[in-house]
Write an enzyme that holds these catalytic residues in place. Structure first.
Site, PDB file in Angstrom:
ATOM      1  N   CYS A 129      71.345  85.232   7.148  1.00 20.23           N
ATOM      2  CA  CYS A 129      72.511  84.466   6.977  1.00 20.23           C
ATOM      3  C   CYS A 129      73.775  85.292   6.465  1.00 20.23           C
ATOM      4  O   CYS A 129      73.429  85.724   5.191  1.00 20.23           O
ATOM      5  CB  CYS A 129      72.320  82.972   6.363  1.00 20.23           C
ATOM      6  SG  CYS A 129      73.869  82.022   6.146  1.00 20.23           S
TER       7      CYS A 129
ATOM      8  N   CYS B 173      77.417  80.723  -0.078  1.00 26.13           N
ATOM      9  CA  CYS B 173      76.733  79.482   0.129  1.00 26.13           C
ATOM     10  C   CYS B 173      75.512  79.354  -0.976  1.00 26.13           C
ATOM     11  O   CYS B 173      74.712  80.392  -1.306  1.00 26.13           O
ATOM     12  CB  CYS B 173      76.217  79.463   1.332  1.00 26.13           C
ATOM     13  SG  CYS B 173      75.032  77.948   1.616  1.00 26.13           S
TER      14      CYS B 173
ATOM     15  N   CYS C 227      70.529  78.559  -0.177  1.00 26.51           N
ATOM     16  CA  CYS C 227      69.188  79.456  -0.026  1.00 26.51           C
ATOM     17  C   CYS C 227      69.260  80.258  -1.202  1.00 26.51           C
ATOM     18  O   CYS C 227      70.137  80.400  -2.062  1.00 26.51           O
ATOM     19  CB  CYS C 227      69.087  80.151   0.820  1.00 26.51           C
ATOM     20  SG  CYS C 227      69.079  79.147   2.460  1.00 26.51           S
TER      21      CYS C 227
ATOM     22  N   CYS D 124      73.996  77.689  10.171  1.00 23.31           N
ATOM     23  CA  CYS D 124      72.964  77.586   9.155  1.00 23.31           C
ATOM     24  C   CYS D 124      71.840  77.873   9.763  1.00 23.31           C
ATOM     25  O   CYS D 124      70.822  76.977  10.397  1.00 23.31           O
ATOM     26  CB  CYS D 124      72.949  76.084   8.490  1.00 23.31           C
ATOM     27  SG  CYS D 124      71.888  76.002   7.276  1.00 23.31           S
TER      28      CYS D 124
ATOM     29  N   GLN E 225      59.861  63.922   5.131  1.00 23.42           N
ATOM     30  CA  GLN E 225      59.888  65.358   4.865  1.00 23.42           C
ATOM     31  C   GLN E 225      60.749  66.023   5.694  1.00 23.42           C
ATOM     32  O   GLN E 225      60.836  65.501   6.866  1.00 23.42           O
ATOM     33  CB  GLN E 225      58.389  65.823   5.044  1.00 23.42           C
ATOM     34  CG  GLN E 225      57.447  65.149   4.017  1.00 23.42           C
ATOM     35  CD  GLN E 225      57.584  65.517   2.796  1.00 23.42           C
ATOM     36  OE1 GLN E 225      58.228  66.780   2.503  1.00 23.42           O
ATOM     37  NE2 GLN E 225      57.262  64.975   1.532  1.00 23.42           N
TER      38      GLN E 225
ATOM     39  N   TYR F 170      55.292  55.113  -4.997  1.00 27.80           N
ATOM     40  CA  TYR F 170      56.393  55.764  -3.995  1.00 27.80           C
ATOM     41  C   TYR F 170      56.131  55.850  -2.852  1.00 27.80           C
ATOM     42  O   TYR F 170      56.217  56.913  -2.061  1.00 27.80           O
ATOM     43  CB  TYR F 170      56.850  57.096  -5.008  1.00 27.80           C
ATOM     44  CG  TYR F 170      56.872  57.130  -6.305  1.00 27.80           C
ATOM     45  CD1 TYR F 170      58.069  56.674  -6.922  1.00 27.80           C
ATOM     46  CD2 TYR F 170      55.822  57.238  -7.100  1.00 27.80           C
ATOM     47  CE1 TYR F 170      58.110  56.751  -8.424  1.00 27.80           C
ATOM     48  CE2 TYR F 170      55.907  57.386  -8.526  1.00 27.80           C
ATOM     49  CZ  TYR F 170      57.023  56.970  -9.133  1.00 27.80           C
ATOM     50  OH  TYR F 170      57.316  56.995 -10.564  1.00 27.80           O
TER      51      TYR F 170
ATOM     52  N   GLU G  52      57.211  50.802  -3.517  1.00 27.41           N
ATOM     53  CA  GLU G  52      58.455  51.577  -3.465  1.00 27.41           C
ATOM     54  C   GLU G  52      59.759  50.817  -3.987  1.00 27.41           C
ATOM     55  O   GLU G  52      59.952  49.400  -3.612  1.00 27.41           O
ATOM     56  CB  GLU G  52      58.755  51.601  -1.790  1.00 27.41           C
ATOM     57  CG  GLU G  52      60.114  52.395  -1.301  1.00 27.41           C
ATOM     58  CD  GLU G  52      60.405  53.704  -1.700  1.00 27.41           C
ATOM     59  OE1 GLU G  52      61.352  53.853  -2.439  1.00 27.41           O
ATOM     60  OE2 GLU G  52      59.190  54.698  -2.026  1.00 27.41           O
TER      61      GLU G  52
ATOM     62  N   ASP H 285      53.733  59.969  -4.961  1.00 25.58           N
ATOM     63  CA  ASP H 285      54.594  60.976  -4.345  1.00 25.58           C
ATOM     64  C   ASP H 285      55.824  60.625  -5.041  1.00 25.58           C
ATOM     65  O   ASP H 285      56.534  60.264  -4.245  1.00 25.58           O
ATOM     66  CB  ASP H 285      54.635  60.817  -2.856  1.00 25.58           C
ATOM     67  CG  ASP H 285      55.335  61.895  -2.119  1.00 25.58           C
ATOM     68  OD1 ASP H 285      55.903  62.920  -2.722  1.00 25.58           O
ATOM     69  OD2 ASP H 285      55.693  61.812  -0.796  1.00 25.58           O
TER      70      ASP H 285
ATOM     71  N   CYS I 155      56.934  67.615  -5.473  1.00 25.42           N
ATOM     72  CA  CYS I 155      58.068  68.627  -4.596  1.00 25.42           C
ATOM     73  C   CYS I 155      58.631  69.509  -6.199  1.00 25.42           C
ATOM     74  O   CYS I 155      59.571  70.133  -5.681  1.00 25.42           O
ATOM     75  CB  CYS I 155      59.073  67.909  -4.107  1.00 25.42           C
ATOM     76  SG  CYS I 155      59.867  66.731  -4.963  1.00 25.42           S
TER      77      CYS I 155
END
Length: 397
Positions: free
Chosen positions: A75, A83, A86, A160, A224, A253, A277, A327, A354
């Site tokens: 990129c 940017c 990333c 992108c 996801q 969650y 949730e 999660d 995550c």
């Protein structure tokens, strides 16, 4: 310190990778968090942020001695001052996996006292065109882009490379209201859904496929981002949960019900799954998606509050879950939720994380309550970025 280093440049030997998409070096006793560099390189670094503390932030603006793992970013706006979407476009594919593995290992060691070798697994599809969900923002001229790193400044984009072609074509050629956020999702059926400043412009209900079935949900709700992630994670949860027929399992969650669906299959119609949730729309989607599984019972509310209200009942043996799937969001489950889960004394906990730092902190809390880390897998569900997904299996005793 009295003098700010903002804007100064230094020749620096780049140190090890750290959590957050940068490497760590030291200059005159101060820590320098450096982006656009790789461990072992020698670079010219420009200080981009200095708040006068024991550390500052910098960009590698010129590489004097390159790592053999350095590549040309695909990129054109992936460099210093451009940017911020990333972190590792300048690293080869295998190097990105190694960098993320080092971060997960370091976080486990430093925050949880766990020494464990870590291997990060690539998901199918490669480094590019995997991102199915993006939140762009429009500049003053209406062109959509992404913000620079740690900045509100918008970098307009014509492409992108990590985002699906369908999502790019739906947003970047057009002009939008200045300052508006444009959310775009491309689903498993190839449909694109666009929302601008909270108003749905195209689509709205996404169809996703995972765990052998179709899922319908709000296009901009939780799912996801990588097209192979939901299927992969559901498979690991299916292998590790091992819920007994007619047993009780918790899905905390629960989102739109992906893992609740996996657990429902395991416990069968004679078992029970409690899905918790907080988001109202996600619960509505989850209830619709599990309508054919009466063993799934939904509770809407903050996980901590729902578990607190259920504490007395879960102390009775027939109300104790055999397995709990967690999660949580990026900040982790937190001490109150971990203590509530461990207080219910499930035999196993499957934790989908995550953020490795949040995972490590929660593992330390679990360890203090008698749960040990049995298995761990890590996945590169966010190529080119510093993010990494981990799934941990904890056992009681």
């Amino acid at each position: 310190m009295s003098e700010s280093w903002q804007g100064r440049t230094f020749e620096i030997e780049v140190g090890p990778v750290a959590h957050g998409g940068h490497c760590v070096s030291r200059v005159d006793g101060r820590v320098v968090f450096m982006r656009h560099a790789l461990p072992g390189e020698r670079v010219l670094a420009e200080v981009t942020e200095d708040a006068g503390k024991s550390f500052c932030r910098a960009d590698a603006v010129k590489v004097l001695s390159a790592s053999p793992q350095r590549v040309t970013p695909p990129c054109p706006v992936a460099g210093p001052g451009l940017c911020g979407g990333c972190d590792w476009q300048h690293a080869a594919a295998d190097a990105q996996l190694d960098l993320k593995a080092a971060v997960v290992s370091e976080q486990l060691r430093r925050l949880a006292g766990i020494e464990r070798p870590v291997r990060v697994e690539a998901l199918p599809g490669g480094l590019l065109r995997w991102r199915t969900r993006v939140r762009f923002v429009a500049a003053q001229d209406g062109r959509a882009g992404l913000r620079a790193h740690r900045s509100h400044r918008i970098v307009p984009l014509t492409d992108c490379p990590i985002t699906t072609t369908a999502a790019v074509r739906a947003v970047l050629p057009r002009r939008w209201g200045p300052g508006n956020e444009i959310e775009v999702t491309s689903d498993s059926d190839g449909q694109v859904h666009v929302r601008e400043a909270g108003e749905q412009r195209v689509g709205g209900v996404a169809v996703q496929r995972a765990a052998g079935r179709r899922w319908r949900l709000s296009a901009h709700g939780f799912w996801q981002v990588h097209p192979e992630a939901a299927e992969t994670f559901a498979s690991v949860v299916d292998q590790w949960a091992e819920a007994s027929r007619d047993g009780l399992a918790w899905d905390l969650y629960a989102g739109a019900g992906l893992f609740a669906g996996v657990l429902a299959q395991q416990v069968g119609v004679g078992g029970r799954v409690l899905a918790v949730e907080a988001d109202r729309r996600a619960v509505a989607d989850g209830e619709a998606n599990t309508a054919g599984a009466p063993q799934v019972r939904w509770r809407r509310g903050a996980v901590e509050r729902v578990l607190r209200e259920s504490r007395g009942r879960s102390n009775r043996r027939h109300e104790r879950p055999e397995v709990v799937v967690l999660d949580p969001p990026r900040k982790g489950a937190g001490k109150a939720v971990v203590e509530a889960v461990s207080g219910a004394r499930p035999e196993r906990v499957v934790y989908v994380a995550c953020d490795p730092a949040a995972l490590a902190r929660d593992l330390a809390t679990f360890a203090a309550r008698g749960y040990r880390l049995d298995r761990l897998r890590a996945f590169d569900a966010f190529p080119m970025t510093h993010h990494v997904e981990c799934i941990a299996l904890l056992r009681r005793g």
